[in-house]
Design a protein around this motif. Structure first.
Motif, PDB file in Angstrom:
ATOM      1  N   ARG A 188       0.829  -1.208   0.000  1.00 42.44           N
ATOM      2  CA  ARG A 188       0.000   0.000   0.000  1.00 42.44           C
ATOM      3  C   ARG A 188       0.870   1.267   0.000  1.00 42.44           C
ATOM      4  O   ARG A 188       0.635   2.193  -0.785  1.00 42.44           O
ATOM      5  CB  ARG A 188      -0.917   0.019   1.223  1.00 42.44           C
ATOM      6  CG  ARG A 188      -2.026  -1.006   1.220  1.00 42.44           C
ATOM      7  CD  ARG A 188      -2.961  -0.799   2.408  1.00 42.44           C
ATOM      8  NE  ARG A 188      -3.681   0.480   2.305  1.00 42.44           N
ATOM      9  CZ  ARG A 188      -4.464   0.965   3.271  1.00 42.44           C
ATOM     10  NH1 ARG A 188      -4.610   0.302   4.409  1.00 42.44           N
ATOM     11  NH2 ARG A 188      -5.079   2.116   3.102  1.00 42.44           N
ATOM     12  N   ALA A 191       2.877   1.588  -3.398  1.00 44.05           N
ATOM     13  CA  ALA A 191       1.995   1.970  -4.500  1.00 44.05           C
ATOM     14  C   ALA A 191       1.640   3.444  -4.418  1.00 44.05           C
ATOM     15  O   ALA A 191       1.571   4.146  -5.448  1.00 44.05           O
ATOM     16  CB  ALA A 191       0.735   1.112  -4.485  1.00 44.05           C
ATOM     17  N   ALA A 192       1.429   3.953  -3.203  1.00 47.47           N
ATOM     18  CA  ALA A 192       1.099   5.376  -3.039  1.00 47.47           C
ATOM     19  C   ALA A 192       2.257   6.266  -3.473  1.00 47.47           C
ATOM     20  O   ALA A 192       2.051   7.330  -4.080  1.00 47.47           O
ATOM     21  CB  ALA A 192       0.733   5.662  -1.580  1.00 47.47           C
ATOM     22  N   VAL A 195       2.442   6.559  -7.489  1.00 43.33           N
ATOM     23  CA  VAL A 195       1.377   7.213  -8.257  1.00 43.33           C
ATOM     24  C   VAL A 195       1.810   8.609  -8.697  1.00 43.33           C
ATOM     25  O   VAL A 195       2.404   9.361  -7.926  1.00 43.33           O
ATOM     26  CB  VAL A 195       0.085   7.290  -7.427  1.00 43.33           C
ATOM     27  CG1 VAL A 195      -0.933   8.205  -8.094  1.00 43.33           C
ATOM     28  CG2 VAL A 195      -0.513   5.903  -7.244  1.00 43.33           C
ATOM     29  N   THR A 202      -4.806  10.262 -13.754  1.00 41.67           N
ATOM     30  CA  THR A 202      -3.633   9.562 -13.227  1.00 41.67           C
ATOM     31  C   THR A 202      -2.699   9.224 -14.394  1.00 41.67           C
ATOM     32  O   THR A 202      -3.074   8.462 -15.291  1.00 41.67           O
ATOM     33  CB  THR A 202      -4.050   8.269 -12.492  1.00 41.67           C
ATOM     34  OG1 THR A 202      -4.949   8.599 -11.438  1.00 41.67           O
ATOM     35  CG2 THR A 202      -2.839   7.556 -11.924  1.00 41.67           C
ATOM     36  N   TRP A 205      -0.020   4.806 -12.481  1.00 40.25           N
ATOM     37  CA  TRP A 205      -0.582   4.094 -11.339  1.00 40.25           C
ATOM     38  C   TRP A 205       0.535   3.394 -10.577  1.00 40.25           C
ATOM     39  O   TRP A 205       1.569   3.031 -11.135  1.00 40.25           O
ATOM     40  CB  TRP A 205      -1.616   3.076 -11.804  1.00 40.25           C
ATOM     41  CG  TRP A 205      -2.834   3.691 -12.408  1.00 40.25           C
ATOM     42  CD1 TRP A 205      -3.006   4.066 -13.710  1.00 40.25           C
ATOM     43  CD2 TRP A 205      -4.044   4.025 -11.732  1.00 40.25           C
ATOM     44  NE1 TRP A 205      -4.258   4.615 -13.893  1.00 40.25           N
ATOM     45  CE2 TRP A 205      -4.922   4.595 -12.695  1.00 40.25           C
ATOM     46  CE3 TRP A 205      -4.490   3.907 -10.415  1.00 40.25           C
ATOM     47  CZ2 TRP A 205      -6.201   5.038 -12.373  1.00 40.25           C
ATOM     48  CZ3 TRP A 205      -5.765   4.344 -10.090  1.00 40.25           C
ATOM     49  CH2 TRP A 205      -6.600   4.896 -11.056  1.00 40.25           C
ATOM     50  N   GLY A 206       0.277   3.168  -9.294  1.00 47.17           N
ATOM     51  CA  GLY A 206       1.275   2.481  -8.490  1.00 47.17           C
ATOM     52  C   GLY A 206       1.276   0.984  -8.673  1.00 47.17           C
ATOM     53  O   GLY A 206       2.331   0.336  -8.600  1.00 47.17           O
ATOM     54  N   ASP A 255      -7.338   3.871  -1.474  1.00 49.43           N
ATOM     55  CA  ASP A 255      -6.013   4.412  -1.780  1.00 49.43           C
ATOM     56  C   ASP A 255      -5.944   5.021  -3.178  1.00 49.43           C
ATOM     57  O   ASP A 255      -5.136   5.902  -3.435  1.00 49.43           O
ATOM     58  CB  ASP A 255      -4.955   3.312  -1.663  1.00 49.43           C
ATOM     59  CG  ASP A 255      -4.821   2.765  -0.261  1.00 49.43           C
ATOM     60  OD1 ASP A 255      -5.431   3.341   0.667  1.00 49.43           O
ATOM     61  OD2 ASP A 255      -4.101   1.756  -0.087  1.00 49.43           O
ATOM     62  N   THR A 257      -4.733   3.652  -5.792  1.00 54.12           N
ATOM     63  CA  THR A 257      -3.390   3.388  -6.322  1.00 54.12           C
ATOM     64  C   THR A 257      -3.355   2.208  -7.285  1.00 54.12           C
ATOM     65  O   THR A 257      -2.399   2.063  -8.035  1.00 54.12           O
ATOM     66  CB  THR A 257      -2.412   3.080  -5.173  1.00 54.12           C
ATOM     67  OG1 THR A 257      -2.919   1.960  -4.408  1.00 54.12           O
ATOM     68  CG2 THR A 257      -2.253   4.284  -4.254  1.00 54.12           C
TER      69      THR A 257
END
Length: 442
Positions: A188, A191-192, A195, A202, A205-206, A255, A257
Motif C-alpha cells: 500500500r 503503490a502510493a 502514483v 492519473t 498508477w502504483g 487508496d 493506487t
C-alpha cells in the motif's frame, strides 16, 4: 428464488452455453486448426496445445528438435486456442472418441478429468519404459501440486508451470529510492509513492493486477486461508477470503493506487502487461510465464527503455502462492502406436535439457530436478535473478485440493463475482457468501 440466486443461475447457465458454443465451434474447426506438420514415417501422435506468441514458438521448436534427434516418432502439434477454448474442444473430442494422444490442461481441471475416467494412468504406461524415472520437481508434479496427489494414480506430468510474481520498473524504483514491498502494508505504501497524478487524471498508477481467481487465491493463502477445506468442502477461505477481496477494494477505492485492468481472463492479463510496458503503471502482479516477454519488450516500450525487476509476492500473515500453468495428460482411447509416440515425446520433454530449454526461453519454471540443479550450479540464476524468483517461491507454494469441483468453483462460483465486487464495489462478505452457496450447488 432470490434475485441473487437468479443471477448465480444465469451466470452458470451462460457459462455452460459458452462452453457448448465453443465445443460446437471446435467440432467444425478441428480440421482447419493451424498445425506444425512433419513429413516422415513412423508412429505419430497428435499433440494439442493452447498458447501463442513466444511460448508457442518455443514449443514448436522443441517439437522440431525431437524430430531431428530421432526418426521413429512424429508429433503433430495442433494449436487449439487459449486454455479454456482448448478444454472445450477436448471435451467434444472425448465425447466423439477423437481425442488427441497428448495434450495439456490447466492444473485445476486435472481432478475433474481424472475422476471422470478419461485420462490414461501414466504410471502404468511408464513402468519399465526407458526414461521412466522422470525426476520432476515435486512442487510442480502431481504429488506436490495437489493435496494427496502422490497417493493417487499418476495421470499428469508438469509442462509449463508457474507462480504469480511481482514485476516492477527498476528505473522508477531506483529514482524514488524504493524496494519491492514484502508485506501488504508495504505494498500500500509503495503503490502510493509510485502514483503520479495530473489533476483528476492519473498519469502513472502504483499497482495493477488482473482481478482474477489465481491472484485472489494467492491473497487468500497470504491471509491464512484455503479456498477448499481438507474434506473437500468449498469455503473460499472464510474470513481470509473476505480479507483478500477487501484488500483489492482498498487499493482501488480508498487508496486509489491500483488500476484494475478491464476485461476478464487473458484479456485482463494482456492489458496489465501492456500498461506496464507503456509506463502507465510501475508495479504489477502477473505470471512468471511473461518474464521473458516483459524483459524483451521493456526496451521498446512507449514510455522509454527501462529495466524489469521481479520479486516475490508480499505476505500478509504468511507467504503463499498458488502454482499455475498446465500439466501434460494423455486422454484415453488413442491407438497403441500413438500412445507409444506420445510417451516417447513426454519422456524427452521431461529430461533436463528440454525442460531447461523451455523454461529459460520463456520464464516458466524448470520441471526437472536435475535440470534445476544444473542451472543453479552453472550460475544461471546468479546471472538471471528474475528467473530465480518463481523457483524460490516454490518453498511457499500452496497445493490445490484434489477436488473434481475445483475447476467449476473457479469458473462458475468465484471468477464471475470478483470483478463486480472490486469495481462496483460490492460488500466482500456478502459476495463470498453468495459464491460459497454457488460453489456448494451440484
Amino acid at each position: 428464488m432470490s434475485g441473487g440466486g437468479r443471477a448465480v443461475r444465469s451466470r452458470r447457465d451462460a457459462l455452460r452455453a459458452l462452453a457448448a458454443s465453443l465445443a460446437a465451434a471446435a467440432a467444425g474447426s478441428m480440421g482447419c486448426a493451424r498445425r506444425a506438420r512433419v513429413a516422415g514415417a513412423g508412429a505419430e501422435a497428435s499433440l494439442w496445445f493452447a498458447y501463442g506468441g513466444k511460448n508457442r514458438e518455443v514449443l514448436l521448436s522443441l517439437v522440431d528438435q525431437f524430430h531431428r534427434e530421432q526418426g521413429r516418432y512424429r508429433i503433430d502439434a495442433v494449436y487449439q486456442g487459449d486454455y479454456f477454448e482448448a478444454l472445450a474442444k477436448l471435451r467434444t473430442a472425448l465425447a466423439a472418441g477423437a481425442a488427441p494422444a497428448l495434450t495439456h490442461v490447466v492444473g485445476e481441471v486435472v481432478p475433474y478429468l481424472a475422476e471422470a475416467g478419461v485420462l490414461e494412468p501414466l504410471d502404468r504406461l511408464l513402468a519399465g519404459a526407458p526414461g521412466g524415472d522422470l525426476d520432476v520437481v515435486e512442487a510442480l508434479g502431481q504429488s506436490g501440486t495437489f493435496v494427496g496427489g502422490g497417493e493417487r494414480p499418476l495421470v499428469c506430468l508438469p509442462f509449463n508451470r508457474s507462480t504469480p510474481i511481482a514485476y516492477y520498473n527498476r528505473n522508477v524504483f531506483r529514482e524514488l529510492g524504493l524496494s519491492p514491498p514484502t508485506t501488504w502494508e508495504e505494498l500500500r505504501a509503495t503503490a502510493a509513492r509510485l502514483v503520479v497524478r495530473d489533476g483528476e487524471s492519473t498519469r502513472r498508477w502504483g499497482f495493477e493486477c488482473p482481478v482474477d481467481w489465481w491472484f485472489w487465491a494467492a491473497l487468500v493463502g497470504q491471509a491464512g486461508g484455503d479456498v477448499v477445506a481438507p474434506d473437500g468442502t468449498p469455503t473460499l477461505g472464510g474470513e481470509a477470503g473476505v480479507r483478500a477481496l477487501r484488500f483489492w477494494q482498498t487499493l482501488v477505492h480508498e487508496d486509489r493506487t491500483m488500476k484494475p485492468p478491464p476485461g476478464r481472463d487473458y484479456n485482463a492479463w494482456q492489458v496489465t502487461n501492456t500498461d506496464f510496458l507503456a509506463g502507465r503503471v510501475a508495479m504489477i502482479w502477473t505470471s512468471t510465464a511473461f518474464l521473458r516477454y516483459l524483459e524483451d519488450n521493456a526496451g521498446q516500450a512507449g514510455a522509454g527503455r527501462f529495466e524489469v525487476g521481479a520479486a516475490p509476492l508480499p505476505r500478509d500473515v504468511r507467504a503463499s502462492v498458488p502454482t499455475g500453468g498446465t500439466m501434460f495428460v494423455m486422454p484415453r482411447g488413442a491407438a497403441p502406436a500413438a500412445q507409444e509416440a506420445a510417451l516417447a515425446f513426454l519422456r524427452w520433454m521431461m529430461q533436463p535439457e528440454q525442460a531447461n530449454s523451455f523454461a529459460t526461453r520463456t520464464g516458466y519454471i524448470p520441471v526437472s530436478r536435475r535440470g534445476l540443479e544444473v542451472l543453479r550450479q552453472g550460475g544461471y540464476y546468479a546471472a538471471h535473478p528474475n528467473d530465480r524468483v518463481a523457483v524460490d517461491q516454490l518453498a511457499h507454494a500452496a497445493p490445490w485440493p484434489w477436488s473434481p469441483d475445483l475447476f467449476r468453483v473457479q469458473r462458475e462460483a468465484v471468477q464471475p463475482r470478483l470483478e463486480e465486487a472490486v469495481l462496483a464495489p460490492r460488500d466482500a462478505a456478502e459476495t463470498l457468501s453468495e459464491a460459497v452457496r454457488a460453489a456448494r450447488e451440484r
